[in-house]
Scaffold this motif. Sequence first.
Motif, PDB file in Angstrom:
ATOM      1  N   LEU A 280       0.827  -1.201   0.000  1.00  7.68           N
ATOM      2  CA  LEU A 280       0.000   0.000   0.000  1.00  7.68           C
ATOM      3  C   LEU A 280       0.866   1.259   0.000  1.00  7.68           C
ATOM      4  CD1 LEU A 280      -2.662   1.584   0.318  1.00  7.68           C
ATOM      5  CD2 LEU A 280      -2.515   1.153   2.782  1.00  7.68           C
ATOM      6  N   GLY A 281       2.035   1.198   0.638  1.00  8.68           N
ATOM      7  CA  GLY A 281       2.920   2.357   0.660  1.00  8.68           C
ATOM      8  C   GLY A 281       3.323   2.827  -0.722  1.00  8.68           C
ATOM      9  N   LEU A 282       3.472   1.910  -1.665  1.00 10.02           N
ATOM     10  CA  LEU A 282       3.802   2.293  -3.042  1.00 10.02           C
ATOM     11  C   LEU A 282       2.618   2.997  -3.700  1.00 10.02           C
ATOM     12  CD1 LEU A 282       5.695  -0.937  -4.202  1.00 10.02           C
ATOM     13  CD2 LEU A 282       6.664   1.163  -3.221  1.00 10.02           C
ATOM     14  N   ALA A 283       1.409   2.483  -3.441  1.00  7.35           N
ATOM     15  CA  ALA A 283       0.214   3.123  -4.002  1.00  7.35           C
ATOM     16  C   ALA A 283       0.040   4.528  -3.443  1.00  7.35           C
ATOM     17  CB  ALA A 283      -1.020   2.270  -3.701  1.00  7.35           C
ATOM     18  N   GLY A 316      16.257 -15.114  -6.943  1.00  9.29           N
ATOM     19  CA  GLY A 316      15.102 -14.639  -7.701  1.00  9.29           C
ATOM     20  C   GLY A 316      14.263 -13.613  -6.963  1.00  9.29           C
ATOM     21  N   GLU A 317      14.395 -13.558  -5.643  1.00 10.48           N
ATOM     22  CA  GLU A 317      13.527 -12.643  -4.895  1.00 10.48           C
ATOM     23  C   GLU A 317      13.906 -11.178  -5.103  1.00 10.48           C
ATOM     24  OE1 GLU A 317      11.346 -13.575  -1.152  1.00 10.48           O
ATOM     25  OE2 GLU A 317      13.021 -14.967  -0.855  1.00 10.48           O
ATOM     26  N   LEU A 318      15.171 -10.887  -5.317  1.00  5.78           N
ATOM     27  CA  LEU A 318      15.530  -9.498  -5.571  1.00  5.78           C
ATOM     28  C   LEU A 318      14.948  -9.027  -6.901  1.00  5.78           C
ATOM     29  CD1 LEU A 318      17.049  -6.997  -4.597  1.00  5.78           C
ATOM     30  CD2 LEU A 318      19.038  -7.798  -5.885  1.00  5.78           C
ATOM     31  N   GLU A 319      14.951  -9.911  -7.893  1.00 11.58           N
ATOM     32  CA  GLU A 319      14.339  -9.556  -9.177  1.00 11.58           C
ATOM     33  C   GLU A 319      12.854  -9.276  -8.999  1.00 11.58           C
ATOM     34  OE1 GLU A 319      13.150 -11.915 -13.240  1.00 11.58           O
ATOM     35  OE2 GLU A 319      15.202 -12.178 -12.517  1.00 11.58           O
ATOM     36  N   ARG A 320      12.175 -10.170  -8.279  1.00 14.93           N
ATOM     37  CA  ARG A 320      10.735  -9.968  -8.053  1.00 14.93           C
ATOM     38  C   ARG A 320      10.479  -8.667  -7.303  1.00 14.93           C
ATOM     39  NH1 ARG A 320       7.168  -9.221  -4.812  1.00 14.93           N
ATOM     40  NH2 ARG A 320       8.761  -9.187  -3.187  1.00 14.93           N
ATOM     41  N   LEU A 321      11.269  -8.387  -6.257  1.00 21.80           N
ATOM     42  CA  LEU A 321      11.082  -7.175  -5.467  1.00 21.80           C
ATOM     43  C   LEU A 321      11.320  -5.923  -6.302  1.00 21.80           C
ATOM     44  CD1 LEU A 321      10.697  -5.607  -2.823  1.00 21.80           C
ATOM     45  CD2 LEU A 321      13.099  -6.061  -2.299  1.00 21.80           C
ATOM     46  N   THR A 322      12.383  -5.915  -7.082  1.00 14.39           N
ATOM     47  CA  THR A 322      12.696  -4.748  -7.906  1.00 14.39           C
ATOM     48  C   THR A 322      11.600  -4.491  -8.926  1.00 14.39           C
ATOM     49  OG1 THR A 322      15.051  -5.233  -7.641  1.00 14.39           O
ATOM     50  CG2 THR A 322      14.431  -3.710  -9.400  1.00 14.39           C
ATOM     51  N   LEU A 323      11.151  -5.527  -9.605  1.00 14.89           N
ATOM     52  CA  LEU A 323      10.085  -5.371 -10.600  1.00 14.89           C
ATOM     53  C   LEU A 323       8.741  -5.058  -9.950  1.00 14.89           C
ATOM     54  CD1 LEU A 323      10.386  -5.586 -13.726  1.00 14.89           C
ATOM     55  CD2 LEU A 323      12.347  -6.400 -12.419  1.00 14.89           C
ATOM     56  N   HIS A 324       8.557  -5.505  -8.721  1.00 15.96           N
ATOM     57  CA  HIS A 324       7.350  -5.169  -7.957  1.00 15.96           C
ATOM     58  C   HIS A 324       7.256  -3.656  -7.747  1.00 15.96           C
ATOM     59  CE1 HIS A 324       4.617  -5.008  -4.485  1.00 15.96           C
ATOM     60  NE2 HIS A 324       5.597  -4.487  -3.763  1.00 15.96           N
ATOM     61  N   THR A 325       8.359  -3.006  -7.410  1.00  4.28           N
ATOM     62  CA  THR A 325       8.314  -1.555  -7.218  1.00  4.28           C
ATOM     63  C   THR A 325       8.060  -0.837  -8.538  1.00  4.28           C
ATOM     64  OG1 THR A 325      10.707  -1.234  -7.475  1.00  4.28           O
ATOM     65  CG2 THR A 325       9.909  -1.729  -5.264  1.00  4.28           C
ATOM     66  N   ILE A 326       8.660  -1.323  -9.615  1.00  2.00           N
ATOM     67  CA  ILE A 326       8.456  -0.707 -10.924  1.00  2.00           C
ATOM     68  C   ILE A 326       7.022  -0.916 -11.389  1.00  2.00           C
ATOM     69  CG2 ILE A 326       9.148  -0.798 -13.359  1.00  2.00           C
ATOM     70  CD1 ILE A 326      11.977  -1.560 -12.321  1.00  2.00           C
ATOM     71  N   ALA A 327       6.502  -2.119 -11.169  1.00  2.00           N
ATOM     72  CA  ALA A 327       5.109  -2.401 -11.532  1.00  2.00           C
ATOM     73  C   ALA A 327       4.155  -1.431 -10.853  1.00  2.00           C
ATOM     74  CB  ALA A 327       4.751  -3.838 -11.146  1.00  2.00           C
ATOM     75  N   ASN A 328       4.485  -1.046  -9.618  1.00  3.16           N
ATOM     76  CA  ASN A 328       3.603  -0.186  -8.839  1.00  3.16           C
ATOM     77  C   ASN A 328       3.925   1.297  -8.976  1.00  3.16           C
ATOM     78  OD1 ASN A 328       1.596  -1.800  -6.989  1.00  3.16           O
ATOM     79  ND2 ASN A 328       3.473  -3.020  -7.119  1.00  3.16           N
ATOM     80  N   GLY A 329       4.692   1.658 -10.005  1.00  2.00           N
ATOM     81  CA  GLY A 329       4.846   3.069 -10.341  1.00  2.00           C
ATOM     82  C   GLY A 329       6.212   3.671 -10.160  1.00  2.00           C
ATOM     83  N   ALA A 330       7.218   2.897  -9.740  1.00  2.00           N
ATOM     84  CA  ALA A 330       8.561   3.460  -9.556  1.00  2.00           C
ATOM     85  C   ALA A 330       9.257   3.632 -10.900  1.00  2.00           C
ATOM     86  CB  ALA A 330       9.394   2.569  -8.640  1.00  2.00           C
TER      87      ALA A 330
END
Length: 665
Positions: A280-283, A316-330
Amino acid sequence: MLYGACYYPEHREAHRWEEDLLLMQQAGINALRIGEFAWKLFEPHEGKFDFSWLDEFLQLSDRYAIRLVLCPPMRTIPAWLIEKDSSMKIVTQEGHELEYASRYSFCINHPLLRLKAQQLAIAMGTRYGKHQGVIGWHLDNEIGDEPDCHCSVCSQKWRQWLENKYREIETLNSAWGTVFWGQQYDHFEKIPTPRVTKADFNPAFIQAWRQFRSDCNVEAVQLLAEAVRSQQHDSTQYITTNNQMLWNNRTDYYEMAKQLDITGTNYYPPYGDRCRTLELGLAVNRSLKNAPFHVYELRNESHAILGAESNSPAPGELERLTLHTIANGADGVFYFPWKRFPFGCEQNHGAITDYDGKPTRTYEECRAIGERLQRLAPVIDGSNVASDIAVLYDFPSRWHVEIPSDWTGNNKLYIQHINKLYHSVRKLGFNCDAVGRSGDFAKYKLILVPMLPIVDDELVIKLQQYTAAGGVIVFHPLSGIKNSDACFYKERLHPGIIQLLGSKTLETATSGPQSPVHFRWQERLYQCEMLHELIQTEMAHIVGTFADQWFEGYPAVTVQPFGEGESWFITTFAEEDFYKDFLHYICNEIGISPLLGIAPPDHVEVTMRQSADGTAFIFVLNGSSQLTEMTINRPMADIWNSEKESDHISLKPYGVKILVKHRNN
C-alpha cells in the motif's frame, strides 16, 4: 529510468572509488544517491566549505556514465555546530535532551540549525546547479524520523502556530472544549506542548499538535528546496526526498509533495510469503503527485540480525522485489546500500557488495536485472499505474485514530483496515490506488473509505459531488463523525454525511475477540469485529443485517442512490472473506474487470502500467517459492523474458513476466 544505489564515497578510500564504479557500470547502475551524512566533509569548519572530494568523485562517476542525486544534509550535524550551540538538541516529552552520539537528535525548528543547513544547501546548489553529472537533489534523509521536540524553540513556535490559527484564545477554548476538566486557557503563552502528564490530553490538543509537527517537517523541506532552487540553474535537475511509508505518520506527505518535483520513498518489505505486506505504501507514494516516483532505499541482501524472520532472499527474490516496485509506479530504484558498512550502527545491513567491496551473491542478480532494465526502460517510459479503484488515505484521520489512549482502543485499526481493503482489491486482480482528501476523486469509479473520522464542510461537499456525478463510495464506521478539532458533530455525523448515507447513527456497540459478531449479506454469514454502528435508516436500503448479539436485525450493510452514483455503508469492520465477495459483486455491477480477466492464484501479483497511447504493461509476479501456473484470457508477448506466451503461463519460483496488451487487442 534510474537504476541506482546509495553510495558513501566518504566511507571508502579514494583510490578504491573507481573499482566500485566499474562494478556499478557492469551491473547497469546509472545513478547514485550520496551526501546525506557528509556535512562534516562538506563544511569541515564553520563557513569553510570543501567540495574537492566530491569534485573528484564526480569526475570519476561521469567517466562511467553514472549520475548523482546529491543530498544537502540537515539533521546529522557536525560536532562544531553542536559545540557552537547545544540548545539545538531535541528535548523529548519526558524532558530529556538527546545526546549527539546518534542521528536525528536535533531540533529542525532551531534557527541556527536552519540557517546553517540553508547556507550549505545554497553552497552546494551554487557549485553543482549546472553540473551535467548531477541529475537531482535529495533533501536530507527521512525527514520526520525523530521524536517530537519540546524545546523552548518548539514551544514558542507551537504557541505562535496556535495563535495564527485561532487568533483569539476564547476561539481556541471553544473549539477544543477546554471547559472539560476546567482547562480553559487565559493566554496562548500558557499553552504547553504535550509532554508527560497524569492522564490523557484533550484529543483536540493532540490533533492540533500532530498538524503542527507535520507543518514543521513540511517547512523544513520547503526551506531546503528553496535554498537549492535559489542557486539551481539547470531545470532538468529535480528536487525530491524520501518518506517512510507506512510506519511513520508524523508528516502529511500530500502537503510535503507540493515542495517536490518527484516524490520518493524507502521500501523494506519482508521477503517470503509476506512480501507484499507494505505494498500500500507504493500506491500512496504514487498518489502524492499522481505520477511515477522513486524508491531511494530498496532492501536487497539479508540483514545479519539474529533470529530475523522473512529476512533472507532466496535466488530470484531481488528480481521480483525490484520489478514489484516498478510495476507499482517506480521510475527510479536505488538499493541501500551499495557496500556493507564495516563500522557504525548499520554494520549488519545487507548490501550489494561486501565489507571489502567484493560482489555478494546479490550482486549477480542486480547485474542481471540491470541488463534487462536497459531494454525495458525505453519501452515503458511515460507509463504509470492506472486504476478504477482507490482507497481514501487521510492523514488527519489517521492521526486521530492513532492517539495512544485507553479511550482509543486498538490504535492500529486505521492502518490495519485500509490494508485489508487495499489487499482485498489486489487479490481479486484489480489495480488499486490510494487518494488523499485533496486528490482527484473523479478518476475513480469506486472509492473505499476505511474510516474518516475527521471531516469538514469542504471534504463532505467533495464526497457528495463525487457520488452525485456517478461515483460509488463505500463507507465504514468512524466516518464523518468529528470536525477538524476532533470534536463530535452533534448528531454523531456531519449533516452532509447523514444525507450521503441516508441514515443516522443511534449508538455504537463494541465487541472483543471472545465475543464474535456476525452479519448476513446475500444469504451468507460473515464475521465482524471491534465496533458496530447501530443506525436508523431514512432513505438508505438495508441489504445486510446483524445476525446475533442483542442488536440482531440492525442494519449491517446499506446502500443509497445519490445522484448518479451510490453510497454504501458497511456499519462494522468485516472479515476479509466478506470483502472478497462484496468487491467481486460491486465491481461486476459497475463494470470493472480484473486486469487479466480472473483473480490470480495466491501469492501472484498482477499490476498494470499504462502508456498515454493505451498500451498496457501487465506485470505478473510470483511471490512464491513454488512453480505457479495460471490461465489468462488471451496470448500476449512477455517483454521481460522476450517470449511469446499462450493463454496458459507458468511462473517459476519468484518469476516475473511483463505482458503487453495494445489498445486495439
